[in-house]
Design an enzyme around this catalytic site. Structure first.
Site, PDB file in Angstrom:
ATOM      1  N   LYS A 188       0.850  -1.197   0.000  1.00 46.32           N
ATOM      2  CA  LYS A 188       0.000   0.000   0.000  1.00 46.32           C
ATOM      3  C   LYS A 188       0.880   1.239   0.000  1.00 46.32           C
ATOM      4  CE  LYS A 188      -1.863   2.872   2.805  1.00 46.32           C
ATOM      5  NZ  LYS A 188      -1.831   4.101   1.992  1.00 46.32           N
ATOM      6  N   GLU A 263       9.474   1.009  10.877  1.00 47.08           N
ATOM      7  CA  GLU A 263      10.553   1.991  10.630  1.00 47.08           C
ATOM      8  C   GLU A 263       9.913   3.364  10.758  1.00 47.08           C
ATOM      9  OE1 GLU A 263      13.604   1.058  10.144  1.00 47.08           O
ATOM     10  OE2 GLU A 263      13.302  -1.058   9.666  1.00 47.08           O
ATOM     11  N   CYS A 298      13.443  10.658   7.187  1.00 40.18           N
ATOM     12  CA  CYS A 298      13.430  10.149   8.564  1.00 40.18           C
ATOM     13  C   CYS A 298      14.781  10.373   9.222  1.00 40.18           C
ATOM     14  CB  CYS A 298      13.060   8.679   8.569  1.00 40.18           C
ATOM     15  SG  CYS A 298      14.056   7.732   7.428  1.00 40.18           S
ATOM     16  N   GLU A 396       9.696  16.054  15.335  1.00 40.87           N
ATOM     17  CA  GLU A 396      10.062  15.818  13.942  1.00 40.87           C
ATOM     18  C   GLU A 396       9.238  16.768  13.069  1.00 40.87           C
ATOM     19  OE1 GLU A 396       8.771  12.160  11.976  1.00 40.87           O
ATOM     20  OE2 GLU A 396      10.810  11.948  11.201  1.00 40.87           O
TER      21      GLU A 396
HETATM   22  P1  NAD Z   1       2.284   8.268   7.932  1.00 38.29           P
HETATM   23  O1  NAD Z   1       2.540   7.478   9.159  1.00 38.29           O
HETATM   24  O2  NAD Z   1       1.292   9.335   7.961  1.00 38.29           O
HETATM   25  O3  NAD Z   1       1.835   7.293   6.727  1.00 38.29           O
HETATM   26  C1  NAD Z   1       2.601   6.178   6.345  1.00 38.29           C
HETATM   27  C2  NAD Z   1       1.695   5.176   5.659  1.00 38.29           C
HETATM   28  O4  NAD Z   1       0.746   4.687   6.602  1.00 38.29           O
HETATM   29  C3  NAD Z   1       0.881   5.756   4.500  1.00 38.29           C
HETATM   30  O5  NAD Z   1       0.795   4.793   3.478  1.00 38.29           O
HETATM   31  C4  NAD Z   1      -0.485   5.988   5.142  1.00 38.29           C
HETATM   32  O6  NAD Z   1      -1.557   5.962   4.222  1.00 38.29           O
HETATM   33  C5  NAD Z   1      -0.572   4.818   6.088  1.00 38.29           C
HETATM   34  N1  NAD Z   1      -1.490   5.014   7.221  1.00 38.29           N
HETATM   35  C6  NAD Z   1      -1.943   6.174   7.754  1.00 38.29           C
HETATM   36  N2  NAD Z   1      -2.770   5.912   8.795  1.00 38.29           N
HETATM   37  C7  NAD Z   1      -2.843   4.569   8.916  1.00 38.29           C
HETATM   38  C8  NAD Z   1      -3.534   3.684   9.801  1.00 38.29           C
HETATM   39  N3  NAD Z   1      -4.312   4.138  10.792  1.00 38.29           N
HETATM   40  N4  NAD Z   1      -3.368   2.353   9.636  1.00 38.29           N
HETATM   41  C9  NAD Z   1      -2.555   1.868   8.671  1.00 38.29           C
HETATM   42  N5  NAD Z   1      -1.895   2.648   7.788  1.00 38.29           N
HETATM   43  C10 NAD Z   1      -2.031   3.989   7.907  1.00 38.29           C
HETATM   44  O7  NAD Z   1       3.728   8.785   7.475  1.00 38.29           O
HETATM   45  P2  NAD Z   1       4.058   9.717   6.238  1.00 38.29           P
HETATM   46  O8  NAD Z   1       3.590  11.094   6.564  1.00 38.29           O
HETATM   47  O9  NAD Z   1       3.614   9.077   4.971  1.00 38.29           O
HETATM   48  O10 NAD Z   1       5.667   9.679   6.231  1.00 38.29           O
HETATM   49  C11 NAD Z   1       6.428  10.466   7.051  1.00 38.29           C
HETATM   50  C12 NAD Z   1       6.896   9.693   8.269  1.00 38.29           C
HETATM   51  O11 NAD Z   1       7.596   8.515   7.852  1.00 38.29           O
HETATM   52  C13 NAD Z   1       7.894  10.467   9.095  1.00 38.29           C
HETATM   53  O12 NAD Z   1       7.571  10.344  10.467  1.00 38.29           O
HETATM   54  C14 NAD Z   1       9.224   9.789   8.797  1.00 38.29           C
HETATM   55  O13 NAD Z   1      10.179   9.917   9.811  1.00 38.29           O
HETATM   56  C15 NAD Z   1       8.796   8.383   8.601  1.00 38.29           C
HETATM   57  N6  NAD Z   1       9.812   7.643   7.818  1.00 38.29           N
HETATM   58  C16 NAD Z   1      10.588   6.707   8.463  1.00 38.29           C
HETATM   59  C17 NAD Z   1      11.580   6.017   7.765  1.00 38.29           C
HETATM   60  C18 NAD Z   1      12.443   4.988   8.444  1.00 38.29           C
HETATM   61  O14 NAD Z   1      12.988   4.146   7.741  1.00 38.29           O
HETATM   62  N7  NAD Z   1      12.572   4.996   9.768  1.00 38.29           N
HETATM   63  C19 NAD Z   1      11.777   6.284   6.406  1.00 38.29           C
HETATM   64  C20 NAD Z   1      10.973   7.242   5.785  1.00 38.29           C
HETATM   65  C21 NAD Z   1       9.981   7.911   6.505  1.00 38.29           C
END
Ligand code: NAD
Length: 494
Positions: A188, A263, A298, A396
């Site tokens: 997804k 992650e 991240c 963040e």
């Molecule tokens: P997000 O958590 O809002 O969304 C991530 C994914 O989860 C999306 O596909 C979203 O549609 C889905 N999602 C949202 N709500 C959900 C729920 N209730 N149940 C299941 N899935 C759900 O994150 P984002 O805004 O897309 O990305 C930014 C974040 O990602 C930042 O916090 C960043 O630090 C983190 N990130 C971490 C890494 C790592 O490897 N540690 C790498 C890249 C980004």
């Protein structure tokens, strides 16, 4: 290629927005769609299938069927390797098109998607393809009347839920090792960047992956939730925010205790000691660590911890380096910093900047940029922070904002660096290798860079975090642990 030639190519792109289930493109059962627009200038890119529970069920059924049939799982490792290598080759052949799609969808500079995101995704596929026929199990030490085998088996149906900051690359970080191990995957992508995932899945099937082995269900949080709570998903590999990661862990606990690998976020410190070997290079690196990908990383080195003795001259150099990240049109090959992902992310970052104006000193930036373009741009921004207990230093932001904090001793620097709920990455700059090693050992982070940042030897290092930055690791052979179950087989000999 020039901006004009990329723009011409963009106008001719035929963009696919349908879901990809059981080897076929399909609309949502109720024809629901959502609009995918570009943060470069607000242009409409595609209507994308909005998958709900019905499509998630279909995709999981297809993945399960494929897994149980053995058409992929039971292939010889070197046969799976050949298919994956072919997939990597197709990604390389189509790299320009996928890079352009990624740039239009996310506002990343075309120089980054063509040089980093898409080549790295192809390399990741080939790395796991090459690895999978070389890793074996163990023979356990036993008494002479027993033979003990320790083997790894694919976990089954893997759900991959990924964010928008590196859409193709992070999707591949999950899919490549999971598929190499023989699993089936339901991916997804983020609702903010769904396009490259669909294209990559089409190429995987073209490469010879059987239908059902890789499915893509675009959608919002509810689609991710349907996967995370599904009773027939064996493992969920998630990258995203810590807030949603917490929910994923709960969904897993409350459904079938599927393995949940998370992650998550970060607030990574860059510590610059007074004996920093090369202030100019360090300043350029510090700026790159927070302004690359518009700070939407991240691992963004968003906290600069600098010793008081060198603060003045060092921050001056960082401010000069920041000027090199003035936002530009992402389709121009010389643009180093593009747009943010969308208007809501711009609002989020600007609200941190607004609050920061009251609590800290703004040294540069702080404003929207390229006004009138219809896109989502913010200037590279640096704050001098008098205290460490403010939002700028602790939360963040996920935007091009650097917070500078001053320290007087190494112990204070380490304490400041570790004073966070996160533990993803850190760096330390010192000419003394012993000091650097000792400091690296004291930092509670999954990756520590010494006298550099974001240097990697591609896939050879495990990537992930301590504390609330998550669990499990992407990349390296350690990633295979997430997508396999360990089995002990004990044979009693005569
Ligand atoms: P997000 O958590 O809002 O969304 C991530 C994914 O989860 C999306 O596909 C979203 O549609 C889905 N999602 C949202 N709500 C959900 C729920 N209730 N149940 C299941 N899935 C759900 O994150 P984002 O805004 O897309 O990305 C930014 C974040 O990602 C930042 O916090 C960043 O630090 C983190 N990130 C971490 C890494 C790592 O490897 N540690 C790498 C890249 C980004």
């Amino acid at each position: 290629m020039t901006r004009e030639s990329w723009s011409t190519q963009a106008a001719q792109l035929c963009i696919e927005g349908r879901a990809f289930i059981d080897g076929k493109l399909s609309d949502a059962h109720d024809s629901a769609t959502f609009a995918c627009t570009s943060p470069i200038d607000g242009r409409m890119l595609a209507q994308v299938a909005r998958c709900g529970e019905e499509e998630v069920n279909q995709a999981v059924r297809a993945a399960r069927r494929c897994f149980e049939s053995g058409v992929w799982r039971d292939l010889e490792p070197r046969a799976r390797k050949s298919v994956l290598l072919r997939w990597a080759e197709l990604v390389v052949q189509q790299a320009d098109e996928i890079a352009l799609l990624e740039t239009l969808d996310t506002g990343k500079p075309i120089a980054d998607t063509t040089n980093v995101d898409i080549p790295s995704a192809a390399y990741c596929i080939s790395w796991f393809a090459e690895a999978i026929d070389k890793v074996g199990g163990e023979v356990a030490p036993t008494s002479t009347h027993l033979l003990g085998l320790v083997t790894r088996e694919p976990v089954g149906v893997v759900a991959a839920v990924v964010p928008w900051n590196f859409p193709a690359l992070i999707a591949i970080w999950k899919c490549a090792p999971a598929l190499a191990c023989g699993n089936s995957v339901v991916l997804k992508p983020s609702e903010k960047s769904p396009l490259s995932a669909i294209r990559l899945a089409q190429l995987a099937i073209e490469a010879g992956l059987p239908p059902g082995a890789l499915n893509v269900v675009p959608g919002f949080g509810d689609t991710g939730q349907a996967l995370a709570t599904h009773m027939d998903v064996d493992c969920i590999a998630f990258t995203g925010s810590t807030a949603v990661g917490r929910k994923i862990a709960r969904y897993a606990a409350e459904s079938n205790l599927k393995r949940a690998w998370l992650e998550l976020g970060g607030k990574s410190p860059q510590i610059v000691l007074p004996d920093c070997p090369d202030l100019d290079r360090a300043a350029r690196t510090v700026a790159h660590a927070v302004f690359y990908n518009t700070g939407q990383m991240c691992t963004a080195g968003s906290r600069l911890l600098v010793h008081r003795d060198i603060k003045g001259e060092f921050v001056e150099r960082v401010l000069a380096a920041a000027q090199g990240y003035a936002p530009g049109n992402p389709l121009s090959p010389d643009t180093r910093m593009g747009s943010l992902i969308d208007a809501s992310q711009v609002d989020r970052v600007l609200s941190y900047i607004q609050q920061g104006r009251d609590e800290a000193t703004l040294l540069t930036g702080g404003l929207r940029a390229l006004n009138g373009s219809g896109g989502q741009y913010i200037e590279p921004t640096v704050f001098d922070c008098p205290r460490a207990d403010i939002a700028l230093v602790n939360e963040e932001i996920f935007g091009p904002v650097l917070s500078v904090v001053t320290f007087d001793s190494l112990d204070e620097a380490v304490a400041l660096a570790n004073d966070t709920v996160y533990g993803l990455a850190a760096s330390v700059w010192s000419a003394d290798l012993s000091t650097a090693h000792e400091t690296a050992r004291r930092l509670r982070a999954g990756t520590v860079w010494v006298n550099c940042y974001e240097e990697t030897d591609n896939m050879n290092f495990p990537f992930g975090g301590f504390k609330e930055s998550g669990n499990g690791r992407d990349n390296s052979l350690h990633a295979l642990e997430k997508y396999t179950e360990l089995k002990s087989t004990i044979v009693k000999l005569r």
